[in-house]
Design an enzyme around this catalytic site. Sequence first.
Site, PDB file in Angstrom:
ATOM      1  N   ARG A  55     -77.313 -66.990  -7.776  1.00  0.00           N
ATOM      2  CA  ARG A  55     -75.973 -66.449  -8.054  1.00  0.00           C
ATOM      3  C   ARG A  55     -74.926 -67.546  -8.094  1.00  0.00           C
ATOM      4  O   ARG A  55     -74.079 -67.583  -8.993  1.00  0.00           O
ATOM      5  CB  ARG A  55     -75.608 -65.401  -6.992  1.00  0.00           C
ATOM      6  CG  ARG A  55     -76.321 -64.102  -7.240  1.00  0.00           C
ATOM      7  CD  ARG A  55     -76.065 -63.065  -6.164  1.00  0.00           C
ATOM      8  NE  ARG A  55     -76.758 -61.830  -6.564  1.00  0.00           N
ATOM      9  CZ  ARG A  55     -76.739 -60.700  -5.875  1.00  0.00           C
ATOM     10  NH1 ARG A  55     -76.057 -60.611  -4.742  1.00  0.00           N
ATOM     11  NH2 ARG A  55     -77.377 -59.647  -6.327  1.00  0.00           N
ATOM     12  N   TYR A  69     -76.776 -60.947 -15.521  1.00  0.00           N
ATOM     13  CA  TYR A  69     -78.003 -61.297 -14.798  1.00  0.00           C
ATOM     14  C   TYR A  69     -77.706 -61.887 -13.413  1.00  0.00           C
ATOM     15  O   TYR A  69     -76.595 -62.269 -13.119  1.00  0.00           O
ATOM     16  CB  TYR A  69     -78.972 -62.109 -15.635  1.00  0.00           C
ATOM     17  CG  TYR A  69     -78.654 -63.501 -16.121  1.00  0.00           C
ATOM     18  CD1 TYR A  69     -77.661 -64.294 -15.579  1.00  0.00           C
ATOM     19  CD2 TYR A  69     -79.425 -64.045 -17.158  1.00  0.00           C
ATOM     20  CE1 TYR A  69     -77.444 -65.576 -16.048  1.00  0.00           C
ATOM     21  CE2 TYR A  69     -79.215 -65.331 -17.625  1.00  0.00           C
ATOM     22  CZ  TYR A  69     -78.226 -66.094 -17.063  1.00  0.00           C
ATOM     23  OH  TYR A  69     -78.019 -67.355 -17.521  1.00  0.00           O
ATOM     24  N   GLU A  70     -78.733 -61.873 -12.574  1.00  0.00           N
ATOM     25  CA  GLU A  70     -78.576 -62.226 -11.153  1.00  0.00           C
ATOM     26  C   GLU A  70     -77.540 -61.357 -10.448  1.00  0.00           C
ATOM     27  O   GLU A  70     -76.844 -61.816  -9.539  1.00  0.00           O
ATOM     28  CB  GLU A  70     -78.233 -63.717 -10.982  1.00  0.00           C
ATOM     29  CG  GLU A  70     -79.236 -64.675 -11.566  1.00  0.00           C
ATOM     30  CD  GLU A  70     -80.643 -64.492 -11.020  1.00  0.00           C
ATOM     31  OE1 GLU A  70     -80.797 -63.928  -9.927  1.00  0.00           O
ATOM     32  OE2 GLU A  70     -81.588 -64.882 -11.715  1.00  0.00           O
ATOM     33  N   GLY A  71     -77.468 -60.111 -10.836  1.00  0.00           N
ATOM     34  CA  GLY A  71     -76.515 -59.187 -10.222  1.00  0.00           C
ATOM     35  C   GLY A  71     -75.249 -59.094 -11.044  1.00  0.00           C
ATOM     36  O   GLY A  71     -74.522 -60.070 -11.188  1.00  0.00           O
TER      37      GLY A  71
END
Lengths: 595, 595
Positions: free
Chosen positions: B299, B439-441
């Site tokens: 992140r 992406y990645e949250g």
Amino acid sequence: MTYVAPVKDMLFVMNELAGLADIVAYPSYEQAGADLDLAPAVLEEAAKFNQDVLAPLNWIGDQNPSSWKDGVVTTTPGFKEAFEQFAAAGWQGVIHPTEFGGQGLPKLISTACLEMMNSANLSFALCPLLTDGAIEALLTAASPGLKDQFIPNMVAGKWTGTMNLTEPQAGSDLSLVRTRAVAQADGTYKISGTKIYITYGDHDMAENIVHLVLARTPDAPEGIKGISLFVVPKFVVNTDGSLGERNDVQCVSIEHKLGIKASPTAVLQFGDHGGAIGYLVGEENHGLEYMFVMMNAARFAVGMQGIAVAERAYQKAVQYAKDRVQSRDLAGSPGPVAIIHQPDVKRMLMTMRSYIEGSRALAYYAAAAYDAQHASPNKVSAKENQELYEFLVPIVKGFSTEMSIDVASLGVQVHGGMGFIEETGAAQYYRDARILTIYEGTTAIQANDLIGRKTVRDGGAVAKGIAQKILQTEKDLAASGSADAKAVLKQLSPAREAFETSVTYIVTHAKTDIKAVYAGSFAYLRLCGLLFSAWQMARALLAAERLLAGDPSFFDAKIATARFFAENQLPQVQALATSILEGGHSTNALAVEQF
Amino acid sequence: MTYVAPVKDMLFVMNELAGLADIVAYPSYEQAGADLDLAPAVLEEAAKFNQDVLAPLNWIGDQNPSSWKDGVVTTTPGFKEAFEQFAAAGWQGVIHPTEFGGQGLPKLISTACLEMMNSANLSFALCPLLTDGAIEALLTAASPGLKDQFIPNMVAGKWTGTMNLTEPQAGSDLSLVRTRAVAQADGTYKISGTKIYITYGDHDMAENIVHLVLARTPDAPEGIKGISLFVVPKFVVNTDGSLGERNDVQCVSIEHKLGIKASPTAVLQFGDHGGAIGYLVGEENHGLEYMFVMMNAARFAVGMQGIAVAERAYQKAVQYAKDRVQSRDLAGSPGPVAIIHQPDVKRMLMTMRSYIEGSRALAYYAAAAYDAQHASPNKVSAKENQELYEFLVPIVKGFSTEMSIDVASLGVQVHGGMGFIEETGAAQYYRDARILTIYEGTTAIQANDLIGRKTVRDGGAVAKGIAQKILQTEKDLAASGSADAKAVLKQLSPAREAFETSVTYIVTHAKTDIKAVYAGSFAYLRLCGLLFSAWQMARALLAAERLLAGDPSFFDAKIATARFFAENQLPQVQALATSILEGGHSTNALAVEQF
């Protein structure tokens, strides 16, 4: 169904906010057969055509762009047939005069049709959009002979129109135009030069293409005062109206673009074989003022494109958010729920929705002003409405298109990872929308126009007149007294005050501190867009409170959306005002070499 | 040169804002050979590699995406060779422990390298980025045997890593993961299931791929507490370290994406032929907590991707704005000038620049907190820095990526019509950046994390601690007394107060009015991002005033950029606070069927 025309909201806006009843009662529209039953009938027909014929071609067009081979452009499969249907049903003529075969309807009604067509298929809609503009320019300035020769076939959808402004060395700055026009003994001109970014500059959807071309005669003055406007048809038109020989204009390539891929963006070469035959429109050296007629029509229409693509992106996002089941409800649910129950998904959808409804209301309100300008028998009212419309055009164009990029981007976000996959289709709107703040005058050009010609020139008179109208709405909100009306009022009043302060600052400092003032031009345009949209939504709230019992779900939603916009978007106005009043100098502080 | 690493700004931020001197003095970094001369040396080397090798491949990758045929992915021509150079030069190991062959440098230094690599080539950089995350997860939780078997080759860039979380029915909601892991007599597991959106899930750039896979054992509890983490290599590794047979994991397709086209996004099928061999990482049912180690690293890195692509877009826009001559200067010039002289172009470039510098300063500041957390001999300081870092990660991720979309969009706008033509290259950044908020949250997930775990859980303690730090900077601004410092202070104080009010509201209402509070989560994240960036820029201004004589042009620009950001962006904080405090209920007002 990939698109459902929001006919109910459109009619609500037309009737309750834009004064459709007054407009259809104007003599010229009444004579053309307009009445209050007409709008619903036209909108229902338009909805059918756009939903069934154009909307399904939108994704196909993205995947199968127009292509160029040996000077000939072939459009997306299905476009030619769709254009034939479009023409046969008379959609090109909605707004144009009955004497040339049009239906002579108010712009307010045609605006709803325009929105639908652009929601259904932005790339397709560009062709009629440009034709509309070309017709307007010819109506304004062409000789009776030229009008008769070209307009009826354009109104009928047999021929299409283009705007030829940009050249490789002259983007937004038309003073640099170099295309040459040399008068011939027979009264025609020989045109030669290169034009770029010509939307539908070549295609296979119509028999002929009517290029409106900016060019210079050999003895013309320098700069924008030496530009003339010419009609240069793809095929020369014989005196009997039949098509003659191919004119000396060639499509030498089309662009590979980020979006609106189905619409061919052409490079046109005029006069490589002796000169293209052109016909002067109006008088020499007045080309730019005629082109402005066309551009103003097109600028409003591009603003509508922003609203239209945003609506389409919104509908797709809503559908996905209702269908996609994942994660439990925040407040606790036994199992996973559709993501539309998540507050941040609601935040995204409400942001999209409120921007669309607010800018739609503002644009339709502007269209009504145009109708009053042209059709009101009351000269004073006509003049006031003209000024109002001209003030609003750069806002409709600039604000609605800027918001369309944000809304289309939110549409991708709602889809999560799926949004980034092209097959999903959400990304197409994000790519398509990106041109809207650029063509027909970038947002900077709209913002400069709004400050220079529309605000400073009259000392802020029109702007302050709008502030007075907003003040009246504030009084109406206070009179309503509902919790929603009070919540909106709480945000609207300081926003209107910030607008007035900004106008005063701009008018006062435009001469003495020009670069700082213009550094705030984008902020000023956005401030106006937010405030005026919120104002229209406040008016919508009041109408919805009045009409609530008739359709509680629809009007409840309208009230909530108005309040959402006031509480969650309108407060940005204060930040924009700070930027206008205090941020101009720091914007200009760096020297070129410090970047 | 299509990209020039902003080494001077990076070193300024590291030295003056992030406390590099303190960090290199921590015993563990000092032992690894770090000192104040190291950072400039590493950054210069990184700049050379990224400018010369990776940057030229960026556009090529967009035009020649990774392709899939018969289960095999072939990357863009040149990527394989570039990755060999990358590995040979040791770039994969910068941050990793010396005992596994890494260089053990501070995250602060590696962050600058990461930024450069992502500016140079976002698609390429994703492969090392994921590998970094996989190494971190293995370092945290794997057995010594697994570590020795996999980590050295990953640190050396011989093998790469992936994260396998998402499944068709489980996007952000990992409780729905269905992939199965069945224990075998030999201690291994048989893995079967489908994973989607696997970045670099297959490719030809390295000998082996180390998949980290979330899966469930047959008797695992429901939901996220029943998820375990497994290593599933593409090729089984023999006991002597050589590569054995092909494991039962197949890349069945890759996605056709809006952007980052050179990076293959794979659908991986595990266990179609009896089950892929997997090795348990750590303990069963603790997979999610190990994966969070990986995700937190990733992140932060994705936040850096936002800054990186924004920087690249900015550099391209500046170049165009300096080169493109058109229109006269507003204040009057004899002939046309470069468009960078137009105030609205300056406004766009300053917006881009100030967002980039502000978020870079914030991200590097966060990286320094990570280093202090891990290397400070002072336990209290280490704990405080851990809390600070964990608070900042969702902001670095969410704010920097959201701004990157806006900045890339402005980059297109600066180019006018040229920006919409793919050959220009500006559109690639607009397309590439669009994945970063997903992406990645997604940003919503970052915002929920920021509210729930980072703000509410400790009653706002860390948040209010940051407010105290900002207050100290306000005192320093007041002490400076310069006009610029005063102008920044004027905006910073009320913004910090709005932050404190928002924190109090969130902490107070999170239980009683959960949906309204979470409706404001995006606004809260953005408010934090704006305020903290402006705070770092205020600190930069103070440092620049102190250092001015040493490099007047650079430090003058820094001061002006800080002031621009305070006057033109920071004021949005008030609108965001209104949204948080008053806008939550209207966000949630519509029922699902009203959309």
